[in-house]
Scaffold this motif. Structure first.
Motif, PDB file in Angstrom:
ATOM      1  N   ARG A 307       5.416   3.117  -1.580  1.00 30.66           N
ATOM      2  CA  ARG A 307       4.167   2.373  -1.768  1.00 30.66           C
ATOM      3  C   ARG A 307       3.103   2.844  -0.785  1.00 30.66           C
ATOM      4  O   ARG A 307       1.945   3.044  -1.143  1.00 30.66           O
ATOM      5  CB  ARG A 307       4.432   0.876  -1.580  1.00 30.66           C
ATOM      6  N   HIS A 308       3.507   3.035   0.474  1.00 28.03           N
ATOM      7  CA  HIS A 308       2.566   3.489   1.491  1.00 28.03           C
ATOM      8  C   HIS A 308       2.027   4.872   1.141  1.00 28.03           C
ATOM      9  O   HIS A 308       0.837   5.150   1.287  1.00 28.03           O
ATOM     10  CB  HIS A 308       3.259   3.518   2.860  1.00 28.03           C
ATOM     11  N   GLU A 311      -0.568   4.635  -1.549  1.00 31.39           N
ATOM     12  CA  GLU A 311      -1.801   3.943  -1.157  1.00 31.39           C
ATOM     13  C   GLU A 311      -2.595   4.691  -0.100  1.00 31.39           C
ATOM     14  O   GLU A 311      -3.778   4.392   0.123  1.00 31.39           O
ATOM     15  CB  GLU A 311      -1.473   2.544  -0.640  1.00 31.39           C
TER      16      GLU A 311
END
Length: 313
Positions: A307-308, A311
């Motif tokens: 996810r990081h 993003e």
């Protein structure tokens, strides 16, 4: 397939995000076969251990960690390996992560998660036993869940303990290297132990009511970080019953001698996060959390890294 370095993994897993993510993962569950654990003969040295740890969530993501542990290493880390995150429906490998970084952060986060349920609420002193890779992360993670103001550090080599205390000065707590383990243990409400010791370091006679022990090392049946009197006196908790009853000498050895029975283990992280057990029940209780590692933790951490990565520009 994208490959991420140790530095990128560390940046993606701050403890204020990782600890809640592990809590959610244990509460929700996943499919996690018992990990493969193979001791490979290495003439002239202790065995090199190979660990294979798979986990998956139906219809979503799967992951597998391949790790080697070579305690005799001098010119390179004792723990090395990779983690693969795959798209389960298609079987496509998506991310390859540095496994030691992922393991270190999720291990520290799991200990802090356990302490959230088991450590005294007002705990302000931590004793860190060990000065290796996990030590600074365990200190940082425990600071997230309890109002720590003082950290004592003990290591077999006092110079390493002093160096770690200096290195962690930015944490904003009082850090002190100590030489005598026996006198340091009673001073702390939380005692975290992360070593490769084959003989007990923590003695049960040193403990006082109201403490919490976090045992992270002793990943093999022939390793110990605490003696029989410790497990006899403590209320016992684990990350997973299956792994803890099979892999760690801190429980396997006293179980084999009849010092304790399997029923003495009160709850796992699955039960604590699902509120099936209240955790610490009184101020005078001495609690012990034995961490052996669980592939669910790796999968949850890898999902956060994914996810990081998506993003971050």
């Amino acid at each position: 397939m994208i490959s991420l370095t140790a530095e990128q993994v560390h940046r993606a897993l701050p403890f204020d995000t990782l600890i809640p993510a592990l809590a959610q993962a244990f509460a929700e569950g996943a499919t996690v076969p018992l990990r493969h654990h193979h001791d490979m003969t290495n003439p002239g040295h202790r065995e090199t251990t190979l660990l294979l740890m798979p986990a998956w969530q139906s219809g979503d993501k799967a992951g597998v960690k391949l790790v080697t542990v070579a305690p005799h290493n001098q010119d390179r880390p004792s723990i090395q390996g990779i983690y693969l995150l795959l798209d389960l429906p298609t079987g496509t490998p998506e991310l390859m992560l540095d496994a030691p970084a992922l393991t270190a952060r999720r291990t520290a986060a799991a200990s802090a998660l356990a302490a959230r349920y088991l450590a005294p609420h007002g705990a302000d002193t931590l004793l860190m036993v060990g000065t290796g890779t996990l030590a600074p992360l365990l200190i940082e993670a425990h600071c997230q869940v309890r109002p720590l103001r003082r950290v004592l550090i003990w290591g077999r080599k006092p110079a390493k303990a002093r160096a770690l205390a200096e290195r962690l000065a930015p944490l904003g707590v009082a850090l002190e290297a100590v030489d005598c383990l026996a006198s340091a243990v009673p001073q702390a409400e939380i005692i975290s132990v992360a070593t490769l010791s084959q003989t007990p370091l923590i003695q049960g006679r040193w403990l006082r009511p109201g403490q919490h022990l976090d045992l992270v090392g002793a990943y093999r049946p022939d390793m110990r970080e605490a003696d029989d009197e410790v497990v006899r006196r403590c209320t016992l908790f684990v990350d997973s019953r299956e792994g803890a009853l099979k892999e760690t000498g801190d429980l396997v050895q006293p179980l084999a001698r009849g010092v304790i029975t399997p029923e003495r283990i009160q709850a796992s992280l699955f039960e604590l996060t699902r509120e099936a057990h209240p955790g610490r029940t009184c101020e005078s209780e001495i609690t012990l959390f034995k961490s052996v590692g669980h592939a669910l933790e790796d999968l949850a951490a890898a999902r956060l890294v994914e996810r990081h990565h998506k993003e971050t520009p």
